[in-house]
Write a protein that holds these residues in place. Structure first.
Motif, PDB file in Angstrom:
ATOM      1  N   GLU A  36       5.897  22.621  -6.864  1.00  0.00           N
ATOM      2  CA  GLU A  36       5.119  21.360  -7.358  1.00  0.00           C
ATOM      3  C   GLU A  36       5.487  20.291  -6.214  1.00  0.00           C
ATOM      4  OE1 GLU A  36       2.843  21.007  -9.755  1.00  0.00           O
ATOM      5  OE2 GLU A  36       3.163  23.165 -10.584  1.00  0.00           O
ATOM      6  N   CYS A  37       4.422  19.914  -5.272  1.00  0.00           N
ATOM      7  CA  CYS A  37       4.752  18.829  -4.598  1.00  0.00           C
ATOM      8  C   CYS A  37       3.639  17.873  -4.636  1.00  0.00           C
ATOM      9  CB  CYS A  37       5.013  19.464  -3.168  1.00  0.00           C
ATOM     10  SG  CYS A  37       5.573  18.495  -1.976  1.00  0.00           S
ATOM     11  N   ALA A  38       3.740  16.802  -4.838  1.00  0.00           N
ATOM     12  CA  ALA A  38       2.564  15.582  -4.678  1.00  0.00           C
ATOM     13  C   ALA A  38       2.405  15.473  -3.360  1.00  0.00           C
ATOM     14  CB  ALA A  38       3.180  14.286  -5.457  1.00  0.00           C
ATOM     15  N   ARG A  39       1.018  14.723  -3.399  1.00  0.00           N
ATOM     16  CA  ARG A  39       0.427  14.592  -2.064  1.00  0.00           C
ATOM     17  C   ARG A  39       1.182  13.643  -1.357  1.00  0.00           C
ATOM     18  NH1 ARG A  39      -1.877  10.878   0.284  1.00  0.00           N
ATOM     19  NH2 ARG A  39      -1.918   9.538  -1.513  1.00  0.00           N
ATOM     20  N   ARG A  40       1.744  12.561  -1.952  1.00  0.00           N
ATOM     21  CA  ARG A  40       2.484  11.483  -1.320  1.00  0.00           C
ATOM     22  C   ARG A  40       3.786  12.270  -0.909  1.00  0.00           C
ATOM     23  NH1 ARG A  40       2.804   7.021  -5.859  1.00  0.00           N
ATOM     24  NH2 ARG A  40       2.808   9.129  -7.062  1.00  0.00           N
ATOM     25  N   GLY A  81      20.252  19.294   0.886  1.00  0.00           N
ATOM     26  CA  GLY A  81      18.688  18.656   0.545  1.00  0.00           C
ATOM     27  C   GLY A  81      18.428  18.928  -1.024  1.00  0.00           C
ATOM     28  N   SER A  82      17.581  18.157  -1.289  1.00  0.00           N
ATOM     29  CA  SER A  82      17.216  17.957  -2.520  1.00  0.00           C
ATOM     30  C   SER A  82      16.453  19.291  -3.003  1.00  0.00           C
ATOM     31  CB  SER A  82      16.549  16.630  -3.141  1.00  0.00           C
ATOM     32  OG  SER A  82      15.352  16.489  -2.169  1.00  0.00           O
ATOM     33  N   GLY A  83      15.965  19.297  -4.278  1.00  0.00           N
ATOM     34  CA  GLY A  83      15.199  20.229  -4.787  1.00  0.00           C
ATOM     35  C   GLY A  83      13.845  19.914  -5.320  1.00  0.00           C
ATOM     36  N   LEU A  84      12.827  20.790  -5.276  1.00  0.00           N
ATOM     37  CA  LEU A  84      11.585  20.443  -5.774  1.00  0.00           C
ATOM     38  C   LEU A  84      11.290  21.500  -6.977  1.00  0.00           C
ATOM     39  CD1 LEU A  84       9.407  19.548  -2.780  1.00  0.00           C
ATOM     40  CD2 LEU A  84      10.332  18.051  -4.504  1.00  0.00           C
ATOM     41  N   GLY A  85      10.644  21.321  -8.069  1.00  0.00           N
ATOM     42  CA  GLY A  85      10.680  22.044  -9.122  1.00  0.00           C
ATOM     43  C   GLY A  85       9.515  23.181  -8.881  1.00  0.00           C
ATOM     44  N   THR A  86       9.640  24.331  -9.463  1.00  0.00           N
ATOM     45  CA  THR A  86       8.769  25.213  -9.150  1.00  0.00           C
ATOM     46  C   THR A  86       7.969  25.876 -10.528  1.00  0.00           C
ATOM     47  OG1 THR A  86      10.499  27.258  -9.486  1.00  0.00           O
ATOM     48  CG2 THR A  86      10.152  26.304  -7.052  1.00  0.00           C
ATOM     49  N   GLU A  87       7.288  26.800 -10.446  1.00  0.00           N
ATOM     50  CA  GLU A  87       6.406  27.184 -11.658  1.00  0.00           C
ATOM     51  C   GLU A  87       7.183  27.966 -12.745  1.00  0.00           C
ATOM     52  OE1 GLU A  87       2.869  28.922 -10.632  1.00  0.00           O
ATOM     53  OE2 GLU A  87       1.719  27.012 -10.296  1.00  0.00           O
ATOM     54  N   THR A  88       8.208  28.829 -11.972  1.00  0.00           N
ATOM     55  CA  THR A  88       9.148  29.464 -12.726  1.00  0.00           C
ATOM     56  C   THR A  88      10.302  28.977 -13.153  1.00  0.00           C
ATOM     57  OG1 THR A  88      10.416  30.052 -10.616  1.00  0.00           O
ATOM     58  CG2 THR A  88       8.545  31.605 -11.312  1.00  0.00           C
ATOM     59  N   GLY A  89      10.295  27.589 -12.957  1.00  0.00           N
ATOM     60  CA  GLY A  89      11.551  26.580 -13.888  1.00  0.00           C
ATOM     61  C   GLY A  89      12.830  26.647 -12.732  1.00  0.00           C
TER      62      GLY A  89
END
Length: 535
Positions: free
Chosen positions: A511-515, A463-471
């Motif tokens: 960090e995850c957009a509404r869409r 699965g792909s990865g989504l960015g987090t606040e910690t980098g």
């Protein structure tokens, strides 16, 4: 133009026959591999299953089917328990309970190594599956009462058999019985009659108008008989008719047994709602329904809660369970290391691994008659058998290597579940094993792994990865699991919007957009806030 000579240097890649076969075998599923082995056993006299008498051949498909029945997975991961739960769930909705009010109208009750040389190269003529680290089957035999999922599926009565058995109790003439049986055979797996009576009559009568009309009349009578059988709602042409048939049965039962006036009014109002366009019910348009049915919104909510407890697919509990059984290629078991840590052992499922060998008698005869006519062609078939055995061995070796690499990188998943899944792409495994991404893609397609968390396709672990606040990054699988957890814990009267879910994920550092949240929600088959809102 004048004729002339020219010299040109070029490079091109050509796949040897054995490499082509290796690639083909690698992308086959377990069932397709069984069929390929069976076909090879028929076509090549130098190939036989290990354990057969000389000259005998066996059915590879039956070998794998028998292996599935004896597989250790049936006990460790409780396939039969899932079948029993499905049966219990279907029976629990057969008789609606008036004391329960569901939160929503949810009717979806239902997660290469390269080779060199041509055929004439040297290869091992015999392969024992145990040499690949498959281990022995550890199916529990504590009691004879243990039934595996395939046996349960074979003993499970189909919808058509159940209806045919009921039809025998009806005293019908030969033509009426034939019409009823024809309609029963025309039902879908869900119990719906998807073709119209006119289409069914035309398929039999063709252009004969008089015969077609007669058949339509007989089918109309047979349809009424069909809709009077169990399960209630069978033979409906659409969802509205299915619900109305069930409500009609409840009304008749209430009249026979006696019920309160409020209960009867609720049933009648529910039937009136089902007579309206279904999109109004799906959207829960209370105002429109109130004007059409002449009822208050509170009464409509109670009637819609009753409708939500009906069975939209009468044939659900008769679904052929055997079609949904997955036989894993790889088994992962927890083991405790010498340091006291919990590790996971990866082994191939020995019951899906065909044990092949070269036919010794035929090979020895060919060796003693080297000067005979046709020796070269037979020698070619012998080498094909040897290469087929080697390619089968290499297929399972590659599957095991890829599985071990996946388990090593997703170890937290096997302990904590989906929320602990890490981002992983095909390139990560390809680089670690020195293989091409296309090889990893072939290995992970239609191959399954049985784990303490359940049985999953190998592709599930990527699965792909989504960015987090910690980098860092969070796996999309873990994010979907987190969204599902949020929705499960929400207030049914105030469901969470996609924007709110995105904010909650941000609070978790993701960090995850509404869409993106909306896309993941749709993948999880979670309805919108309007449909999730409690009545």
């Amino acid at each position: 133009m004048k004729p002339g000579l020219s010299l040109r240097v070029s490079q091109h890649l050509s796949l040897t026959p054995q490499l082509q076969q290796s690639i083909q075998l690698l992308q086959l599923s377990t069932l397709e591999l069984a069929q390929e082995v069976e076909q090879m056993l028929v076509d090549n006299p130098f190939l036989e299953l290990d354990g057969d008498e000389p000259g005998a051949t066996a059915d590879a498909t039956e070998t794998i089917a028998a292996g599935a029945r004896e597989s250790s997975v049936s006990d460790d991961y409780a396939s039969e328990k899932e079948a029993e739960k499905a049966q219990a769930a279907s029976e629990s909705i057969a008789e609606p309970s008036t004391s329960e009010t569901p939160d929503s109208l949810n009717w979806e009750a239902d997660g290469l190594d390269g080779q060199d040389g041509e055929w004439g190269g040297e290869a091992s003529s015999e392969w024992d599956a145990s040499s690949s680290g498959a281990g022995s089957s550890t199916r529990s035999r504590d009691g004879d009462d243990e039934a595996d999922a395939i046996d349960l599926a074979r003993e499970h009565e189909s919808l058509t058999d159940f209806l045919h058995r009921q039809a025998l109790s009806l005293h019908l003439g030969a033509e009426d019985m034939a019409a009823l049986r024809f309609l029963i055979e025309s039902l879908s797996d869900d119990g719906y009659l998807e073709e119209s009576l006119q289409e069914l009559a035309q398929s039999l009568a063709g252009d004969d108008l008089e015969e077609r009309e007669e058949l339509e009349q007989r089918f109309a009578i047979a349809l009424k008989l069909l809709q009077s059988l169990e399960p209630v709602g069978v033979g409906a042409r659409d969802l509205a008719e299915c619900l109305q048939l069930q409500l009609r049965d409840l009304i008749h039962t209430a009249e026979d047994e006696g019920t309160t006036e409020a209960r009867m009014n609720q049933l009648l109002l529910a039937r009136s709602i089902c007579a309206q366009p279904m999109d109004l019910l799906a959207r829960r348009d209370l105002r429109k329904l109130a004007s059409l049915c002449g009822a208050r919104e509170e009464q409509l909510r109670e009637a819609m809660a009753l409708i939500a407890r009906l069975e939209p697919r009468p044939g659900r509990r008769f679904v052929d369970l055997e079609r949904h059984i997955v036989v894993p290629d790889v088994i992962v078991r927890p083991v405790r290391s010498s340091l006291g840590r919990v590790d996971f052992a990866v082994q191939l499922n020995p019951d899906v691994m065909p044990k092949l060998r070269v036919h010794d008698v035929y090979a020895n005869v060919l060796r003693r008659h080297k000067s005979s006519e046709g020796h070269a062609a037979l020698q070619q078939r012998l080498q094909e058998a040897r290469w087929f055995i080697k390619n089968i061995q290499q297929r399972f070796d590659t599957i095991q290597r890829v599985s071990e690499a996946i388990v090593e990188r997703q170890k937290n998943f096997f302990v904590h579940g989906e929320l602990a899944m890490r981002p992983l792409v095909l390139r990560d495994i390809a680089d670690a094993l020195g293989l091409h991404e296309s090889t990893i893609s072939r290995v992970t397609t239609a191959k399954y792994m049985a784990t303490p968390q359940g049985t999953f396709e190998l592709k599930y672990f990527f699965g792909s990865g989504l960015g987090t606040e910690t980098g860092g990054s969070a796996s999309s699988t873990a994010v979907r699991a987190l969204i599902k957890q949020f929705v499960d814990a929400e207030d049914a009267k105030k469901p969470l919007s996609d924007a709110k879910l995105a904010d909650m994920l941000k609070e978790q550092g993701i960090e995850c957009a509404r869409r993106t949240v909306a896309k993941y929600r749709e993948q999880l088959k979670i309805p919108t806030t309007t449909l999730r809102k409690a009545l």
